[in-house]
Design a protein around this motif. Structure first.
Motif, short mmCIF file in Angstrom:
data_model
loop_
_atom_site.label_atom_id
_atom_site.label_comp_id
_atom_site.label_asym_id
_atom_site.label_seq_id
_atom_site.Cartn_x
_atom_site.Cartn_y
_atom_site.Cartn_z
N ILE A 1 23.00 21.92 20.79
CA ILE A 1 22.53 22.99 22.21
C ILE A 1 23.02 23.23 23.39
O ILE A 1 23.60 24.71 23.56
N SER B 1 10.86 24.11 22.99
CA SER B 1 10.56 24.19 21.37
C SER B 1 10.03 25.21 21.47
O SER B 1 8.72 25.74 21.48
N HIS C 1 20.95 25.17 33.35
CA HIS C 1 20.01 24.61 32.16
C HIS C 1 20.13 23.25 31.97
O HIS C 1 20.78 22.46 31.57
N THR D 1 15.56 23.57 28.22
CA THR D 1 15.10 23.93 26.59
C THR D 1 13.52 23.50 26.45
O THR D 1 13.30 22.27 26.55
N VAL E 1 21.32 29.93 19.41
CA VAL E 1 20.19 29.85 20.77
C VAL E 1 20.61 29.65 22.27
O VAL E 1 21.21 30.75 22.73
N SER F 1 12.00 29.72 30.17
CA SER F 1 12.76 28.20 28.66
C SER F 1 12.95 29.75 27.78
O SER F 1 12.36 30.48 27.93
N ILE F 2 13.60 28.47 26.78
CA ILE F 2 14.03 28.92 25.36
C ILE F 2 13.25 27.84 24.44
O ILE F 2 13.71 26.87 25.00
N SER F 3 12.94 28.40 23.55
CA SER F 3 11.75 27.63 23.16
C SER F 3 12.22 28.03 21.14
O SER F 3 11.68 28.72 20.40
N SER G 1 25.78 25.91 24.56
CA SER G 1 25.45 27.17 25.40
C SER G 1 26.58 26.88 26.37
O SER G 1 26.79 28.15 26.93
N VAL H 1 20.70 31.67 25.44
CA VAL H 1 20.77 31.69 26.69
C VAL H 1 20.81 32.60 27.56
O VAL H 1 20.91 33.59 28.53
N LYS I 1 7.02 19.10 25.51
CA LYS I 1 7.48 20.68 25.59
C LYS I 1 5.92 21.28 26.00
O LYS I 1 6.71 22.31 26.74
N ASN J 1 18.53 20.45 29.80
CA ASN J 1 18.90 20.87 28.39
C ASN J 1 18.81 19.49 27.67
O ASN J 1 18.25 19.91 26.45
#
Length: 242
Positions: free
Chosen positions: A19, A140, A86, A138, A214, A180-182, A23, A218, A157, A88
Motif C-alpha cells: 500500500i 484496516s 501517510h 492505514t 487503495v 484513515s483508510i480501512s 500510495s 488515498v 487497528k 502506513n
C-alpha cells in the motif's frame, strides 16, 4: 495526471512495497514530491530509479526509537517542508492467540500503534505552525469488524481507529485533516501470514483488493476541498461477504 498535489511534499512510511508503494505512485502522479520512508534501502533506490527524482528515499528503522525520532528533521532537511504524512508502515500477526509468539505480538503492536502515534506526534508541531496539513493512517477493515482469525492484529487497528478519531477532533482547528483508510484484504506481503485456507478462500472468491486501488482512494481523500475531511474510508472487495 491532474496535478492536484503540485507543490506538496508527502512522507509515506513503509513505502517500499504494498500500500505504501501504491500510495507513493498515486501521489507522484498528482504532482507531489514524496519522501519514501522504509528500512529497505535497495527497494527505495529502485523506486527512485523507476519513478524519478520526485522520489526522495529516506532509510529509517521505525522500530529503533532514536531512528524513528529523526523522521521529521530528516524530511525537512531533504524536502524543506511537509504537507502530507501517510503513516502506513505496519505488520501482521494472525491466527489463534494461544499460538502467537509474545515477541511477535510486541513487535507488531509497537509498529502498528506506538510508531504511528510517535510519527503523528512529531509532525504535528510543524503542521500546526504552518496552519495546514493532512495525515492519513492505514487502518484496516479489521478496525470495524471483530475478525476471529486475527485478534492481535484487529486489536491494533481498533486502537488506531480511536486514535484517528480523537486526534482529528483536537487538530482540525489548526487546518489539519486526519483520516484513515480501512481496506479489506489487499494483495501484499502481509497476507503471507494468513491461514492458508483463508487466503485460498479469498483468492477463489475474488475477495482481495489491489494495492493500487487503495492508493487511488488515498489521493481522493487528499484532493478534496479543504473544508471537507474524509474521516475514514472503508473499502472492500465486492465479494468479501460471500
Amino acid at each position: 495526471m491532474t496535478g492536484k498535489l503540485n507543490g506538496k511534499v508527502a512522507a509515506i512510511t513503509g513505502s517500499a512495497s504494498g500500500i505504501g508503494l501504491a500510495s507513493a505512485e498515486a501521489m507522484l502522479a498528482e504532482g507531489a514530491r514524496v519522501v519514501c520512508i522504509d528500512r529497505d534501502r535497495a527497494a527505495l533506490e529502485a523506486m527512485r530509479a523507476r519513478l524519478g527524482d520526485a522520489v526522495i528515499p529516506l532509510v529509517i528503522d521505525l522500530l529503533d526509537p532514536k531512528d524513528c525520532a529523526t523522521l521529521l528533521p530528516r524530511v525537512l532537511e531533504l524536502a524543506g517542508r511537509l504537507d502530507i504524512l501517510h503513516a502506513n508502515a505496519g505488520s501482521y500477526v494472525g491466527g489463534d492467540l494461544v499460538d502467537n509468539d509474545n515477541a511477535a505480538i510486541d513487535r507488531m503492536l509497537n509498529l502498528n500503534i506506538n510508531v504511528v502515534m510517535k510519527n503523528v506526534h512529531d509532525v504535528l508541531p510543524h503542521m500546526i505552525e504552518r496552519g495546514s496539513g493532512d495525515i492519513i493512517i492505514t487502518s484496516s477493515l479489521a478496525a470495524h469488524f471483530p475478525t476471529p482469525w486475527e485478534p492481535v492484529y484487529a486489536s491494533s487497528k481498533w486502537a488506531i481507529n480511536c486514535f484517528v478519531q480523537t486526534v482529528r477532533r483536537q487538530v482540525f482547528k489548526h487546518g489539519i485533516r486526519v483520516g484513515s483508510i480501512s481496506p479489506g484484504p489487499v494483495i501484499t506481503a502481509l497476507l503471507a501470514d494468513w491461514p492458508a485456507e483463508k487466503l485460498q478462500e479469498a483468492r477463489d472468491s475474488g475477495s482481495l483488493l489491489d494495492a493500487r486501488e487503495v492508493g487511488e482512494v488515498v489521493t481522493f481523500m487528499l484532493t478534496r476541498p479543504r473544508g471537507m475531511t474524509i474521516r475514514d474510508v472503508v473499502m472492500m472487495p465486492t465479494n468479501f461477504d460471500l
